[in-house]
Motif scaffolding. Structure first.
Motif, PDB file in Angstrom:
ATOM      1  N   ALA A 100      -6.855  -1.281  -2.260  1.00  7.91           N
ATOM      2  CA  ALA A 100      -6.370  -0.062  -1.608  1.00  7.91           C
ATOM      3  C   ALA A 100      -7.481   0.738  -0.951  1.00  7.91           C
ATOM      4  N   VAL A 101      -8.630   0.900  -1.633  1.00  4.88           N
ATOM      5  CA  VAL A 101      -9.679   1.771  -1.104  1.00  4.88           C
ATOM      6  C   VAL A 101     -10.240   1.226   0.210  1.00  4.88           C
ATOM      7  N   ALA A 102     -10.542  -0.076   0.244  1.00  3.23           N
ATOM      8  CA  ALA A 102     -11.073  -0.668   1.477  1.00  3.23           C
ATOM      9  C   ALA A 102     -10.048  -0.566   2.608  1.00  3.23           C
ATOM     10  N   GLU A 143      -5.033   1.064  11.429  1.00  6.76           N
ATOM     11  CA  GLU A 143      -4.153  -0.044  11.086  1.00  6.76           C
ATOM     12  C   GLU A 143      -4.507  -0.568   9.701  1.00  6.76           C
ATOM     13  N   ASP A 144      -3.524  -1.158   9.039  1.00 11.68           N
ATOM     14  CA  ASP A 144      -3.697  -1.678   7.688  1.00 11.68           C
ATOM     15  C   ASP A 144      -3.964  -3.178   7.767  1.00 11.68           C
ATOM     16  N   PRO A 145      -5.143  -3.646   7.321  1.00 11.87           N
ATOM     17  CA  PRO A 145      -5.456  -5.075   7.422  1.00 11.87           C
ATOM     18  C   PRO A 145      -4.796  -5.920   6.338  1.00 11.87           C
ATOM     19  N   GLY A 146      -4.145  -5.293   5.365  1.00  9.76           N
ATOM     20  CA  GLY A 146      -3.522  -6.045   4.285  1.00  9.76           C
ATOM     21  C   GLY A 146      -4.467  -6.235   3.114  1.00  9.76           C
ATOM     22  N   ALA A 147      -3.922  -6.704   1.998  1.00 12.12           N
ATOM     23  CA  ALA A 147      -4.684  -6.786   0.754  1.00 12.12           C
ATOM     24  C   ALA A 147      -5.904  -7.680   0.866  1.00 12.12           C
ATOM     25  N   LEU A 148      -5.837  -8.728   1.688  1.00 13.51           N
ATOM     26  CA  LEU A 148      -6.952  -9.669   1.783  1.00 13.51           C
ATOM     27  C   LEU A 148      -7.682  -9.579   3.107  1.00 13.51           C
ATOM     28  N   GLY A 149      -7.383  -8.568   3.895  1.00 12.92           N
ATOM     29  CA  GLY A 149      -7.969  -8.522   5.228  1.00 12.92           C
ATOM     30  C   GLY A 149      -8.932  -7.391   5.471  1.00 12.92           C
ATOM     31  N   ALA A 150      -9.356  -6.681   4.400  1.00 14.67           N
ATOM     32  CA  ALA A 150     -10.219  -5.519   4.599  1.00 14.67           C
ATOM     33  C   ALA A 150     -11.696  -5.812   4.410  1.00 14.67           C
ATOM     34  N   GLY A 151     -12.047  -7.087   4.245  1.00 11.94           N
ATOM     35  CA  GLY A 151     -13.457  -7.441   4.195  1.00 11.94           C
ATOM     36  C   GLY A 151     -14.049  -7.575   2.820  1.00 11.94           C
ATOM     37  N   PRO A 193      -5.879  -7.896  -9.537  1.00 12.91           N
ATOM     38  CA  PRO A 193      -4.885  -8.842  -9.044  1.00 12.91           C
ATOM     39  C   PRO A 193      -3.684  -8.126  -8.448  1.00 12.91           C
ATOM     40  N   THR A 194      -3.072  -8.743  -7.436  1.00 16.26           N
ATOM     41  CA  THR A 194      -1.871  -8.176  -6.830  1.00 16.26           C
ATOM     42  C   THR A 194      -0.751  -8.125  -7.858  1.00 16.26           C
ATOM     43  N   GLN A 195      -0.140  -6.938  -8.006  1.00 18.27           N
ATOM     44  CA  GLN A 195       0.942  -6.756  -8.957  1.00 18.27           C
ATOM     45  C   GLN A 195       2.064  -5.989  -8.290  1.00 18.27           C
ATOM     46  N   HIS A 196       3.270  -6.158  -8.804  1.00 18.65           N
ATOM     47  CA  HIS A 196       4.399  -5.382  -8.331  1.00 18.65           C
ATOM     48  C   HIS A 196       4.522  -4.127  -9.178  1.00 18.65           C
ATOM     49  N   PRO A 197       5.065  -3.032  -8.626  1.00 20.18           N
ATOM     50  CA  PRO A 197       5.126  -1.774  -9.363  1.00 20.18           C
ATOM     51  C   PRO A 197       5.803  -1.902 -10.714  1.00 20.18           C
ATOM     52  N   GLU A 198       6.807  -2.807 -10.831  1.00 16.90           N
ATOM     53  CA  GLU A 198       7.526  -2.894 -12.086  1.00 16.90           C
ATOM     54  C   GLU A 198       6.755  -3.650 -13.162  1.00 16.90           C
ATOM     55  N   ASP A 199       5.604  -4.257 -12.814  1.00 14.84           N
ATOM     56  CA  ASP A 199       4.864  -5.070 -13.772  1.00 14.84           C
ATOM     57  C   ASP A 199       3.961  -4.246 -14.683  1.00 14.84           C
ATOM     58  N   VAL A 200       3.760  -2.967 -14.357  1.00 13.32           N
ATOM     59  CA  VAL A 200       2.786  -2.165 -15.083  1.00 13.32           C
ATOM     60  C   VAL A 200       3.455  -0.889 -15.583  1.00 13.32           C
ATOM     61  N   VAL A 201       3.090  -0.462 -16.790  1.00 11.68           N
ATOM     62  CA  VAL A 201       3.608   0.792 -17.331  1.00 11.68           C
ATOM     63  C   VAL A 201       2.465   1.767 -17.506  1.00 11.68           C
ATOM     64  N   ASP A 202       2.812   3.076 -17.592  1.00 14.35           N
ATOM     65  CA  ASP A 202       1.809   4.120 -17.772  1.00 14.35           C
ATOM     66  C   ASP A 202       0.706   4.027 -16.721  1.00 14.35           C
ATOM     67  N   LEU A 218       0.829  -1.205   0.000  1.00 11.00           N
ATOM     68  CA  LEU A 218       0.000   0.000   0.000  1.00 11.00           C
ATOM     69  C   LEU A 218       0.863   1.254   0.000  1.00 11.00           C
ATOM     70  N   LEU A 219       2.029   1.197   0.648  1.00 11.35           N
ATOM     71  CA  LEU A 219       2.944   2.332   0.611  1.00 11.35           C
ATOM     72  C   LEU A 219       3.441   2.596  -0.806  1.00 11.35           C
ATOM     73  N   TYR A 220       3.665   1.538  -1.582  1.00 13.64           N
ATOM     74  CA  TYR A 220       4.019   1.725  -2.985  1.00 13.64           C
ATOM     75  C   TYR A 220       2.940   2.533  -3.703  1.00 13.64           C
ATOM     76  N   THR A 221       1.677   2.181  -3.444  1.00 15.38           N
ATOM     77  CA  THR A 221       0.578   2.891  -4.080  1.00 15.38           C
ATOM     78  C   THR A 221       0.545   4.343  -3.641  1.00 15.38           C
ATOM     79  N   LEU A 222       0.643   4.580  -2.343  1.00 15.44           N
ATOM     80  CA  LEU A 222       0.567   5.948  -1.823  1.00 15.44           C
ATOM     81  C   LEU A 222       1.795   6.758  -2.186  1.00 15.44           C
ATOM     82  N   GLY A 223       2.890   6.094  -2.553  1.00 13.29           N
ATOM     83  CA  GLY A 223       4.116   6.790  -2.928  1.00 13.29           C
ATOM     84  C   GLY A 223       4.177   7.172  -4.376  1.00 13.29           C
ATOM     85  N   SER A 224       3.058   7.120  -5.074  1.00 16.31           N
ATOM     86  CA  SER A 224       3.054   7.493  -6.484  1.00 16.31           C
ATOM     87  C   SER A 224       3.568   8.909  -6.667  1.00 16.31           C
ATOM     88  N   ALA A 225       4.263   9.134  -7.784  1.00 19.11           N
ATOM     89  CA  ALA A 225       4.749  10.474  -8.105  1.00 19.11           C
ATOM     90  C   ALA A 225       3.625  11.377  -8.596  1.00 19.11           C
TER      91      ALA A 225
END
Length: 263
Positions: free
Chosen positions: A66-68, A78-86, A92-101, A48-55
């Motif tokens: 992210a929204v939940a 507290e952050d419940p994690g990708a699968l813990g927010a209900g 799908p879960t992706q790493h920052p380097e997997d996506v462009v634009d 989630l920090l990767y997401t919030l750290g966008s330029a």
């Protein structure tokens, strides 16, 4: 928030406005926000920090539920994690380097590095280990330090002072907490400083202070100081070469030079 390395959470309450009379041209494009909570970056998981750290300044996050998770952070701190927010992740879960634009694939490099260091320290120095790290940082700063063993310590985790025997000023009593600190801890430390004839009290906290605790510290600003996760990381970077080898092995750092963003 760059000054405190906290994340401010709120809800948009109004549409876009252009403030033509605002002197700073960078502050003319605004939306109204009701800021409702602040949480330390240390309580937010790395993805989630990767997401919030966008330029990108303004965007709609879509990865890793992210929204939940932001809703949960706003209410519970507290952050419940990708699968813990209900709810199921929206993509799908992706790493920052997997996506462009994609705004979420363009993180602020300095923020990402700081977050990685924060995550490593949180993993390597939990519980009494965090107190030991703080003690080593104080030693690197030139203090003679006495660490209390694990267990009941009467509210004193570390005593530190200058001079050969640690009896010269500034003499400091330290309380170390990995959880959030309440105002009662500030009051207790202030009393210990007086009882033991110390000059100052230091609160070392990994997950920050509650609002009442922050207010209490403001009223004791010349007597009680705070080291939060940002201060601990700054002290670690400042004294890295003077730290014991086992500490450096658990947090292996290297210096990287890069061009500063002038925008």
């Amino acid at each position: 928030m760059k000054t405190t390395r906290e994340i401010a959470l709120g809800r948009v309450t109004g549409g876009y406005q252009y403030l033509s009379d605002q002197e700073d041209p960078n502050c003319r494009h605004v939306v109204a926000v009701d800021w409702q909570n602040r949480v330390p970056r240390a309580v937010v998981k790395q993805d989630l920090l990767y997401t919030l750290g966008s330029a990108i300044s303004i965007f709609s996050p879509s990865r890793n539920n992210a929204v939940a998770r932001l809703e949960h952070l706003l209410v519970h701190g507290e952050d419940p994690g990708a699968l813990g927010a209900g709810t199921a992740p929206s993509t799908p879960t992706q790493h920052p380097e997997d996506v462009v634009d994609d705004p979420e694939s363009k993180p602020n490099v300095a923020e990402v590095a700081a977050d990685q260091i924060t995550t490593r320290i949180g993993e390597e120095f939990s519980g009494h280990g965090f107190a030991h790290l703080v003690a080593e940082l104080l030693r690197a700063e030139g203090f003679e330090v006495d660490e209390a063993p694990p267990g009941a310590d009467g509210g004193i985790d570390i005593t530190a002072g200058r001079g050969l025997l640690g009896l010269e000023s500034p003499k400091v009593i330290v309380q170390v907490k990995t959880g959030q600190i309440g105002s009662e801890v500030v009051a207790q430390l202030n009393g210990l400083v007086s009882t033991h004839g110390a000059d100052y009290g230091l609160l070392a906290t990994w997950t920050g202070l509650s609002k009442p605790a922050r207010d209490a510290v403001k009223h004791q600003r010349f007597r009680v100081k705070v080291w939060d996760s940002t201060d601990v990381i700054d002290a670690l970077q400042r004294n890295y070469e003077r730290l014991p080898e086992d500490i450096r092995a658990r947090v292996p750092l290297q210096r990287v030079w890069m061009l500063r963003d002038e925008s």
